[in-house]
Design an enzyme around this catalytic site. Structure first.
Site, short mmCIF file in Angstrom:
data_model
loop_
_atom_site.label_atom_id
_atom_site.label_comp_id
_atom_site.label_asym_id
_atom_site.label_seq_id
_atom_site.Cartn_x
_atom_site.Cartn_y
_atom_site.Cartn_z
N ARG A 43 -68.93 -43.80 -22.39
CA ARG A 43 -68.51 -42.60 -23.10
C ARG A 43 -67.24 -42.87 -23.90
O ARG A 43 -67.09 -42.43 -25.01
CB ARG A 43 -68.22 -41.49 -22.09
CG ARG A 43 -69.31 -40.45 -22.03
CD ARG A 43 -68.89 -39.34 -21.09
NE ARG A 43 -69.59 -39.47 -19.82
CZ ARG A 43 -70.76 -38.96 -19.57
NH1 ARG A 43 -71.38 -38.28 -20.47
NH2 ARG A 43 -71.36 -39.10 -18.42
N GLU A 121 -83.97 -48.51 -6.28
CA GLU A 121 -83.53 -48.83 -4.91
C GLU A 121 -82.14 -48.28 -4.60
O GLU A 121 -81.86 -47.83 -3.48
CB GLU A 121 -83.54 -50.36 -4.73
CG GLU A 121 -83.21 -50.83 -3.34
CD GLU A 121 -84.21 -50.35 -2.30
OE1 GLU A 121 -85.32 -50.85 -2.28
OE2 GLU A 121 -83.86 -49.45 -1.50
N ASP A 192 -76.12 -33.93 -2.16
CA ASP A 192 -76.34 -35.36 -2.40
C ASP A 192 -77.37 -35.91 -1.40
O ASP A 192 -78.31 -36.62 -1.77
CB ASP A 192 -74.99 -36.10 -2.27
CG ASP A 192 -75.14 -37.59 -2.38
OD1 ASP A 192 -75.33 -38.09 -3.50
OD2 ASP A 192 -75.09 -38.28 -1.33
N LYS A 196 -81.38 -37.42 -2.05
CA LYS A 196 -81.89 -38.68 -1.49
C LYS A 196 -83.11 -38.43 -0.61
O LYS A 196 -84.09 -39.18 -0.64
CB LYS A 196 -80.78 -39.38 -0.71
CG LYS A 196 -79.62 -39.82 -1.61
CD LYS A 196 -78.39 -40.18 -0.79
CE LYS A 196 -77.22 -40.64 -1.65
NZ LYS A 196 -75.94 -40.68 -0.92
N1 HSE Z 1 -71.13 -39.70 -2.46
C1 HSE Z 1 -72.16 -40.54 -1.94
C2 HSE Z 1 -71.93 -40.71 -0.44
C3 HSE Z 1 -72.13 -41.88 -2.65
O1 HSE Z 1 -70.86 -40.31 0.05
O2 HSE Z 1 -72.80 -41.21 0.25
C4 HSE Z 1 -73.39 -42.67 -2.49
O3 HSE Z 1 -74.53 -42.01 -2.97
#
Ligand code: HSE
Length: 417
Positions: A43, A121, A192, A196
């Site tokens: 950026r 991955e 987060d 995943k």
């Molecule tokens: N913020 C994420 C964690 C980083 O604490 O696992 C890795 O995806």
């Protein structure tokens, strides 16, 4: 020679460039080719960077460059990354991404858009090769369950809180150590980990759920008193991402969880990640390692690049055809079955326990353990239940919170045994 372009040259991007140089002997031997970073997209062209590659601030310089074979997306975020990855696909590139948020929302569209390799991955659990483990290593199995510590920030915070650290202070330390997302509510709010989990669930069950479809709770309400209850009854508190098969239904959820302290996953401390996967033929398998950090994540990114250079062309989410018996269905979050722990703050009055117990009985909930602690202001009732259905727990909590001796919202932690 294979030329790659990297979109987003931050901590992970810099590590990718560095490891391609540091380990070029082994990478060349394993891939059979020389891999060279031709261009990086950033950026801010004025920012100092620890890499010696050509930089541009126009992503088209990478996605439309005929010499570039593989576009590596490391910028994060959802819609802008989607636009850039789409441009790479439209220009015939193979793609490697570490972007869990992008995949949480767009993985099925991306899969349908490309017939070139698309690897990711590094999107789950950093350096742990969990995608290839699930997609290749366990591909002969029906997956019974996945339970993972897949957010390093939360695991680090819970580990330190158990030792007495204060929530706000330890979150600040996690940010300083570079574990947390740019917006740390993604970590502590469970989002987060949910991103995943959704990626892993698509490989396990071919299920196209989005973050809004599933139960997501973070660690914001965990109190040291919960840790005392956990200790007393032989548990650790972990933020888990859970995917479970029950007939044609799949439960997907992220929440703080009481895990028996004799299970291996309960012993995972600090920023480390661990994922338990149970297959119907293989039984339980466990994967442990660094879930965050530049070099660990870059290790996974480069493994994807090597797979592509070697010519592997596995289907992105691991399925060549739909399932013959039809798709799995996502279980409604109100129908989730679990054991529960509840923390109820009450004033010390006659009849309190009787009223609470009668509400549980009315909702078919059976209590298994009970503890009462005198707090500064209120008495804390800490109890756990036998297996119950989420909606019955919700109804009970609604009724309990209406009682005038109940002084605060009831806190819930689910138990996984
Ligand atoms: N913020 C994420 C964690 C980083 O604490 O696992 C890795 O995806």
């Amino acid at each position: 020679m294979i030329k790659i372009g990297i979109v987003g040259v931050g901590t992970v991007g810099e590590s990718v460039v560095k490891i391609l140089e540091d380990n070029k002997d082994i990478i060349r031997a394993r891939s059979g080719k020389e891999i060279v970073v031709k261009t990086g997209v950033v950026r801010n062209l004025n920012k100092e960077r620890d890499v010696n590659i050509k930089l541009t601030d126009n992503y088209l310089d990478v996605t439309t460059d005929d010499e570039i074979d593989i576009v590596v997306e490391l910028m994060g975020g959802v819609e802008e990354a989607y636009k850039i990855v789409k441009s790479a696909i439209e220009n015939g590139k193979s793609v490697v991404t570490a972007n869990k948020a992008l995949l949480a929302y767009h993985r099925f569209e991306l899969q349908n858009m490309t017939d070139k390799p698309f690897e990711y991955e590094a999107s789950v659990a950093g350096g742990i090769p969990i995608i290839k483990a699930l997609r290749e290593g366990l591909s002969a199995n029906h997956i019974e369950s996945i339970k993972g510590i897949i957010n390093g920030t939360c695991n680090y915070m819970l580990t330190e809180m158990k030792k007495g650290a204060n929530y706000d202070e330890i979150l600040k330390v996690a940010q300083e150590l570079g574990y947390a997302e740019a917006d740390p509510t993604f970590d502590v709010g469970g989002f987060d980990a949910a991103h995943k989990l959704l990626i892993l669930a698509s490989i396990a069950y071919n299920i196209d759920a989005k973050p809004d479809d599933i139960l997501i709770e973070g660690i914001e309400n965990i109190d040291t008193i919960d840790m005392e209850f956990a200790k007393e009854f032989g548990y650790e508190i972990k933020l888990l991402g859970i995917a479970k098969k029950d007939g044609e239904f799949i439960e997907l959820r992220v929440h703080p969880t009481l895990v028996p302290n004799n299970q291996m996953i309960s012993k995972v401390e600090g920023v480390m990640n661990a994922i338990s996967v149970v297959g119907d033929k293989v039984g339980e398998t466990l994967y442990y390692g660094a879930g965050a950090g530049g070099d660990a994540t870059a290790s996974a990114v480069i493994s994807d690049i090597i797979s592509i250079v070697r010519g592997s062309n596995a289907p992105m989410l691991g399925y060549k055809k739909p399932l013959e018996n039809g798709d799995f269905k996502l279980r409604n979050r109100d129908e989730i079955k679990s054991k529960y722990y509840l923390r109820i703050a009450v004033s010390d009055e006659v009849g309190v326990l009787e009223k609470i117990a009668s509400i549980f009985a009315k909702n078919s909930i059976s209590i298994s353990n009970f503890l009462q602690k005198q707090g500064n202001e209120f008495v804390k009732i800490l109890l756990s239940t036998h297996e119950a259905i989420e909606k019955d727990i919700k109804n009970s909590i609604e009724e309990i919170e209406k009682l005038n001796f109940v002084k605060k919202p009831v806190n819930v932690i689910r138990i996984e045994e």
